[in-house]
Design a protein around this motif. Structure first.
Motif, PDB file in Angstrom:
ATOM      1  N   GLY A   1     -12.350  -0.363 -51.079  1.00  0.00           N
ATOM      2  CA  GLY A   1     -13.038   0.027 -51.510  1.00  0.00           C
ATOM      3  C   GLY A   1     -14.256   0.460 -50.009  1.00  0.00           C
ATOM      4  O   GLY A   1     -15.084   0.982 -51.144  1.00  0.00           O
ATOM      5  N   PHE A   2     -14.773   0.143 -49.303  1.00  0.00           N
ATOM      6  CA  PHE A   2     -15.353   0.540 -47.934  1.00  0.00           C
ATOM      7  C   PHE A   2     -15.131   1.962 -47.647  1.00  0.00           C
ATOM      8  O   PHE A   2     -16.253   2.683 -47.102  1.00  0.00           O
ATOM      9  CB  PHE A   2     -15.348  -0.075 -47.242  1.00  0.00           C
ATOM     10  CG  PHE A   2     -15.431  -1.852 -47.442  1.00  0.00           C
ATOM     11  CD1 PHE A   2     -16.456  -2.140 -48.614  1.00  0.00           C
ATOM     12  CD2 PHE A   2     -16.307  -3.222 -46.626  1.00  0.00           C
ATOM     13  CE1 PHE A   2     -17.712  -3.524 -48.585  1.00  0.00           C
ATOM     14  CE2 PHE A   2     -16.849  -4.219 -46.772  1.00  0.00           C
ATOM     15  CZ  PHE A   2     -17.134  -4.361 -48.854  1.00  0.00           C
TER      16      PHE A   2
ATOM     17  N   VAL B   1     -13.591   8.613 -45.101  1.00  0.00           N
ATOM     18  CA  VAL B   1     -14.606   8.670 -44.944  1.00  0.00           C
ATOM     19  C   VAL B   1     -15.191   7.072 -45.656  1.00  0.00           C
ATOM     20  O   VAL B   1     -14.927   6.636 -46.515  1.00  0.00           O
ATOM     21  CB  VAL B   1     -14.795   9.404 -46.308  1.00  0.00           C
ATOM     22  CG1 VAL B   1     -16.236   9.978 -47.293  1.00  0.00           C
ATOM     23  CG2 VAL B   1     -14.467  11.488 -46.072  1.00  0.00           C
ATOM     24  N   LEU B   2     -16.738   6.931 -45.690  1.00  0.00           N
ATOM     25  CA  LEU B   2     -17.476   6.137 -45.886  1.00  0.00           C
ATOM     26  C   LEU B   2     -17.906   6.227 -47.650  1.00  0.00           C
ATOM     27  O   LEU B   2     -18.451   6.760 -47.623  1.00  0.00           O
ATOM     28  CB  LEU B   2     -18.586   5.548 -44.818  1.00  0.00           C
ATOM     29  CG  LEU B   2     -19.429   4.472 -45.255  1.00  0.00           C
ATOM     30  CD1 LEU B   2     -18.869   3.144 -44.606  1.00  0.00           C
ATOM     31  CD2 LEU B   2     -20.973   4.407 -44.725  1.00  0.00           C
ATOM     32  N   THR B   3     -17.774   4.794 -48.471  1.00  0.00           N
ATOM     33  CA  THR B   3     -18.081   5.002 -49.298  1.00  0.00           C
ATOM     34  C   THR B   3     -18.944   4.581 -49.637  1.00  0.00           C
ATOM     35  O   THR B   3     -19.907   4.232 -48.709  1.00  0.00           O
ATOM     36  CB  THR B   3     -16.632   4.154 -50.634  1.00  0.00           C
ATOM     37  OG1 THR B   3     -17.166   2.920 -49.705  1.00  0.00           O
ATOM     38  CG2 THR B   3     -15.505   4.432 -50.227  1.00  0.00           C
ATOM     39  N   GLU B   4     -19.684   4.933 -50.981  1.00  0.00           N
ATOM     40  CA  GLU B   4     -20.706   4.499 -51.619  1.00  0.00           C
ATOM     41  C   GLU B   4     -21.176   2.649 -51.307  1.00  0.00           C
ATOM     42  O   GLU B   4     -21.798   1.937 -50.644  1.00  0.00           O
ATOM     43  CB  GLU B   4     -21.320   4.697 -53.006  1.00  0.00           C
ATOM     44  CG  GLU B   4     -22.892   3.513 -53.151  1.00  0.00           C
ATOM     45  CD  GLU B   4     -23.741   4.482 -54.804  1.00  0.00           C
ATOM     46  OE1 GLU B   4     -23.961   3.448 -55.237  1.00  0.00           O
ATOM     47  OE2 GLU B   4     -22.398   6.195 -55.172  1.00  0.00           O
ATOM     48  N   THR B   5     -19.921   1.961 -51.934  1.00  0.00           N
ATOM     49  CA  THR B   5     -19.392   0.401 -51.317  1.00  0.00           C
ATOM     50  C   THR B   5     -19.922   0.236 -49.772  1.00  0.00           C
ATOM     51  O   THR B   5     -20.674  -1.272 -49.731  1.00  0.00           O
ATOM     52  CB  THR B   5     -18.866  -0.293 -52.342  1.00  0.00           C
ATOM     53  OG1 THR B   5     -18.489   0.305 -53.446  1.00  0.00           O
ATOM     54  CG2 THR B   5     -18.565  -1.294 -52.016  1.00  0.00           C
ATOM     55  N   GLY B   6     -19.580   1.116 -49.033  1.00  0.00           N
ATOM     56  CA  GLY B   6     -19.442   0.275 -47.982  1.00  0.00           C
ATOM     57  C   GLY B   6     -20.871   0.934 -47.273  1.00  0.00           C
ATOM     58  O   GLY B   6     -21.472   0.093 -46.623  1.00  0.00           O
TER      59      GLY B   6
ATOM     60  N   ARG C   1     -19.992   1.985 -39.218  1.00  0.00           N
ATOM     61  CA  ARG C   1     -20.541   2.401 -38.643  1.00  0.00           C
ATOM     62  C   ARG C   1     -20.526   3.196 -38.249  1.00  0.00           C
ATOM     63  O   ARG C   1     -21.680   4.243 -38.035  1.00  0.00           O
ATOM     64  CB  ARG C   1     -21.205   0.883 -37.674  1.00  0.00           C
ATOM     65  CG  ARG C   1     -22.758   1.512 -36.612  1.00  0.00           C
ATOM     66  CD  ARG C   1     -24.077   1.310 -37.505  1.00  0.00           C
ATOM     67  NE  ARG C   1     -24.446   0.288 -38.234  1.00  0.00           N
ATOM     68  CZ  ARG C   1     -25.063   0.403 -39.504  1.00  0.00           C
ATOM     69  NH1 ARG C   1     -25.149   1.231 -39.792  1.00  0.00           N
ATOM     70  NH2 ARG C   1     -25.383  -1.243 -39.500  1.00  0.00           N
ATOM     71  N   PHE C   2     -19.240   3.704 -38.053  1.00  0.00           N
ATOM     72  CA  PHE C   2     -19.282   5.334 -36.691  1.00  0.00           C
ATOM     73  C   PHE C   2     -19.636   5.883 -38.032  1.00  0.00           C
ATOM     74  O   PHE C   2     -20.158   6.795 -37.560  1.00  0.00           O
ATOM     75  CB  PHE C   2     -17.547   5.925 -36.097  1.00  0.00           C
ATOM     76  CG  PHE C   2     -17.572   6.593 -35.568  1.00  0.00           C
ATOM     77  CD1 PHE C   2     -17.603   6.924 -34.241  1.00  0.00           C
ATOM     78  CD2 PHE C   2     -16.852   7.411 -36.633  1.00  0.00           C
ATOM     79  CE1 PHE C   2     -17.793   8.346 -34.510  1.00  0.00           C
ATOM     80  CE2 PHE C   2     -16.783   8.089 -35.882  1.00  0.00           C
ATOM     81  CZ  PHE C   2     -16.927   9.348 -34.938  1.00  0.00           C
ATOM     82  N   LEU C   3     -18.594   5.966 -39.196  1.00  0.00           N
ATOM     83  CA  LEU C   3     -18.161   6.537 -40.852  1.00  0.00           C
ATOM     84  C   LEU C   3     -19.713   7.045 -40.811  1.00  0.00           C
ATOM     85  O   LEU C   3     -19.769   7.845 -41.749  1.00  0.00           O
ATOM     86  CB  LEU C   3     -17.231   6.127 -41.727  1.00  0.00           C
ATOM     87  CG  LEU C   3     -15.649   5.978 -40.687  1.00  0.00           C
ATOM     88  CD1 LEU C   3     -14.896   5.683 -41.982  1.00  0.00           C
ATOM     89  CD2 LEU C   3     -15.409   7.352 -40.362  1.00  0.00           C
ATOM     90  N   ALA C   4     -20.561   5.486 -41.192  1.00  0.00           N
ATOM     91  CA  ALA C   4     -22.263   5.868 -41.470  1.00  0.00           C
ATOM     92  C   ALA C   4     -22.724   6.736 -40.706  1.00  0.00           C
ATOM     93  O   ALA C   4     -23.446   7.980 -41.669  1.00  0.00           O
ATOM     94  CB  ALA C   4     -23.028   4.503 -41.496  1.00  0.00           C
ATOM     95  N   THR C   5     -22.777   7.939 -39.607  1.00  0.00           N
ATOM     96  CA  THR C   5     -22.850   8.124 -38.815  1.00  0.00           C
ATOM     97  C   THR C   5     -22.599   9.955 -38.977  1.00  0.00           C
ATOM     98  O   THR C   5     -22.860  11.224 -38.275  1.00  0.00           O
ATOM     99  CB  THR C   5     -23.850   8.524 -37.327  1.00  0.00           C
ATOM    100  OG1 THR C   5     -22.152   7.746 -36.466  1.00  0.00           O
ATOM    101  CG2 THR C   5     -24.128   6.586 -37.398  1.00  0.00           C
TER     102      THR C   5
END
Length: 141
Positions: free
Chosen positions: A76-77, A93-98, A41-45
């Protein structure tokens, strides 16, 4: 029990425990825990963060962050990449899968919130959220 229920700190602690239990029960299928979710959630922002930044922002021990990021990387997140500011450092870094996993968990998060806050009407929920946000911003950084 009445004495404990007069203690706001204790009530917040109990609510936090219950929230964690409900959310961890949902995440159990994926093999993740609430601590993993918090990192995602942190990496998403954030466009990427050093592990030490994750540790500071989330309030987790640096050694715990290493393990959490390892777990998420295996799924792979997240990815570790060279930092654009310092090639010796690596950012997470957040991946697309994450990101997909996070979107899929949004509904579960809403169900947990609704279960916890069921007795409150929408205005009370909004007030509680505002107060908790203020406390978190002042006290947790």
């Amino acid at each position: 029990m009445r004495g404990l229920h007069a203690d706001t700190g204790y009530l917040m602690y109990r609510l936090g425990l219950r929230s964690g239990q409900l959310f961890n029960a949902f995440l159990q299928e994926s093999g993740l825990r609430l601590r993993h979710y918090a990192v995602l959630r942190f990496l998403a922002t954030s466009p990427g963060a050093l592990q030490r930044e994750l540790s500071t922002s989330l309030g987790y021990d640096p050694s715990a962050i290493v393990g959490l990021v390892d777990d998420l990387e295996k799924l792979g997140f997240v990815e570790r990449r060279p930092s654009p500011d310092d090639r010796r450092s690596r950012i997470v870094v957040l991946t697309e899968t994450g990101g997909t996993f996070l979107r899929d968990t949004d509904e579960a998060g809403l169900r947990v919130t609704n279960e916890l806050l069921g007795p409150l009407d929408p205005a009370e929920r909004e007030t509680l959220h505002g107060l908790l946000r203020r406390l978190a911003e002042d006290g947790l950084g």
